[in-house]
Design a protein around this motif. Structure first.
Motif, PDB file in Angstrom:
ATOM      1  N   ARG A   1       0.996  -1.052  -0.120  1.00 44.37           N
ATOM      2  CA  ARG A   1      -0.030  -0.081  -0.054  1.00 44.37           C
ATOM      3  C   ARG A   1       0.900   1.104  -0.042  1.00 44.37           C
TER       4      ARG A   1
ATOM      5  N   PRO B   1      -1.959   0.209 -10.623  1.00 44.58           N
ATOM      6  CA  PRO B   1      -1.721  -0.757  -9.504  1.00 44.58           C
ATOM      7  C   PRO B   1      -0.211  -1.031  -9.178  1.00 44.58           C
ATOM      8  N   ALA B   2       0.042  -1.267  -7.987  1.00 45.81           N
ATOM      9  CA  ALA B   2       1.235  -1.349  -7.386  1.00 45.81           C
ATOM     10  C   ALA B   2       2.316  -2.326  -8.487  1.00 45.81           C
ATOM     11  N   ASP B   3       1.764  -3.614  -8.780  1.00 50.56           N
ATOM     12  CA  ASP B   3       2.615  -4.260  -9.608  1.00 50.56           C
ATOM     13  C   ASP B   3       2.856  -3.617 -10.947  1.00 50.56           C
ATOM     14  N   ARG B   4       1.932  -3.086 -11.637  1.00 47.50           N
ATOM     15  CA  ARG B   4       1.878  -2.509 -12.945  1.00 47.50           C
ATOM     16  C   ARG B   4       2.981  -1.203 -12.766  1.00 47.50           C
ATOM     17  N   TYR B   5       2.897  -0.498 -11.763  1.00 44.78           N
ATOM     18  CA  TYR B   5       3.926   0.445 -11.284  1.00 44.78           C
ATOM     19  C   TYR B   5       5.127   0.089 -11.486  1.00 44.78           C
TER      20      TYR B   5
END
Length: 379
Positions: free
Chosen positions: A20, A79-83
């Motif tokens: 997060r 989203p965190a993984d895409r970033y």
């Protein structure tokens, strides 16, 4: 400038990122300081040259104005993984050597995200102090603790570890000594008292911790695995007077440990020259050059790189970011590292110290070649 833009990077010292991410400027700023002081974290950290450089670089990446608010709004859209994937691709990160002991694994994205989302080969380290603390809590007898530690340090590659990492510099200092067994047992009894009283222990009991670290060094040597040491710069828990890498000389002098590569982290900043000296005279000493943490200006990173290349063989220097909590540190470290290393190498060419071809090879070694060799990261 020696152009290293096309050279992939293996980050040999980094950490997972928070699942997060920070949503407000005050929390965001706390990711870019080692200070525990609330005002420093919420206010002053925004006014370092590192923080200003980071915001400007991110604004250019996202195509927004150069403000914390605009950058945070842009990063929140992904989203965190895409970033992570976008930043790693932009930085051409080909591999990461991850210490999963920080931040708290319960609140972090799995380290495997670096591979599945970012496309980087992932290697994992065993962080020793939490490992030892867990064993102290689980075993009421000293002999059982030693046996469990020895068993846990056996066949580390089969257990998924590409190396070991110690933060003894945060605990009792880098002067790792040999202690009479009676003193190690007494320190174990004190540690067990902490477990009884609090349910857990922070292992700052020097005779016990030093004894267990000697077990780890012997295991690393037997398996020819690298062992990283936190050196120098850190939060106030790290006493800089005892975090000088010269305190590790007895470890480097120990014949039984010569087959264990010892990696001195953070460029040993501010003890850069001491670390470079050790890497120049001890066959198993290596110096990590960290370009995101410490939170330094570009000029100071250039000075660190100059000092390292002035004396240490290029086969003994390794790029890292020490990125943790937010992927922007892994990203900025790679961008800055390429640029600073390329600039310093160009100066060495201009001075007649290196030929142009030598400089290119040196840059490739520091950015990925040496880490691939030490940690088995695929090409």
């Amino acid at each position: 400038m020696v152009d290293l833009a096309d050279v992939p990077v293996v980050d040999e010292h980094c950490h997972p990122v928070d699942a997060r991410p920070p949503a407000d400027p005050a929390t965001w700023r706390g990711c870019f300081t080692e200070s525990p002081d609330p005002r420093m974290r919420a206010e002053d950290a925004a006014h370092t040259v590192f923080s200003r450089r980071l915001v400007r670089a991110l604004a250019a990446f996202h195509g927004v104005e150069a403000s914390e608010e605009a950058v945070l709004a842009a990063r929140a859209r992904l989203p965190a993984d895409r970033y992570v994937a976008d930043l790693f691709a932009d930085a051409a990160l080909a591999g990461v050597v991850v210490d999963p002991g920080y931040p708290n694994p319960a609140t972090a994205l799995p380290g495997s995200v670096f591979g599945t989302a970012g496309g980087a080969h992932v290697r994992t380290l065993l962080r020793l102090e939490p490992f030892f603390e867990r064993l102290v809590a689980e075993h009421a007898r000293y002999d059982d603790l030693v046996a469990a530690a020895s068993a846990g340090l056996a066949d580390l590659r089969a257990r998924g570890a590409a190396g070991l990492k110690s933060i003894v510099g945060y605990r009792t200092g880098l002067a790792i000594e040999r202690w009479p067994e009676a003193e190690a047992r007494a320190a174990f009894a004190a540690a067990r008292s902490a477990v009884t009283g609090h349910g857990a222990v922070r292992l700052g009991h020097k005779p016990l911790l030093d004894t267990l670290l000697h077990l780890a060094l012997a295991a690393a040597a037997a398996q020819e695995l690298p062992m990283q040491f936190h050196v120098g710069y850190g939060d106030p828990d790290a006493d800089l007077r005892t975090a000088n890498p010269l305190h590790l000389r007895p470890v480097l002098e120990e014949p039984a440990y010569r087959t264990a590569p010892v990696v001195l982290l953070h460029g040993c900043w501010p003890y850069v020259r001491e670390g470079a000296y050790l890497a120049s005279v001890y066959g198993n000493a290596h110096l990590d050059l960290s370009y995101a943490i410490p939170f330094l200006s570009t000029a100071e990173l250039r000075a660190m790189t100059c000092a390292a290349l002035a004396v240490a063989p290029t086969t003994k220097l390794l790029y890292s970011s020490d990125g943790a909590r937010v992927p922007e540190l892994h990203w900025l470290g790679a961008r800055t590292g390429r640029r600073v290393i390329g600039g310093v190498l160009a100066d060495l060419v201009a001075d007649g110290d290196l030929g142009a071809a030598d400089a290119r090879v040196a840059g490739e070694r520091v950015l990925h070649g040496n880490a691939r060799r030490l940690y088995g990261v695929p090409a």
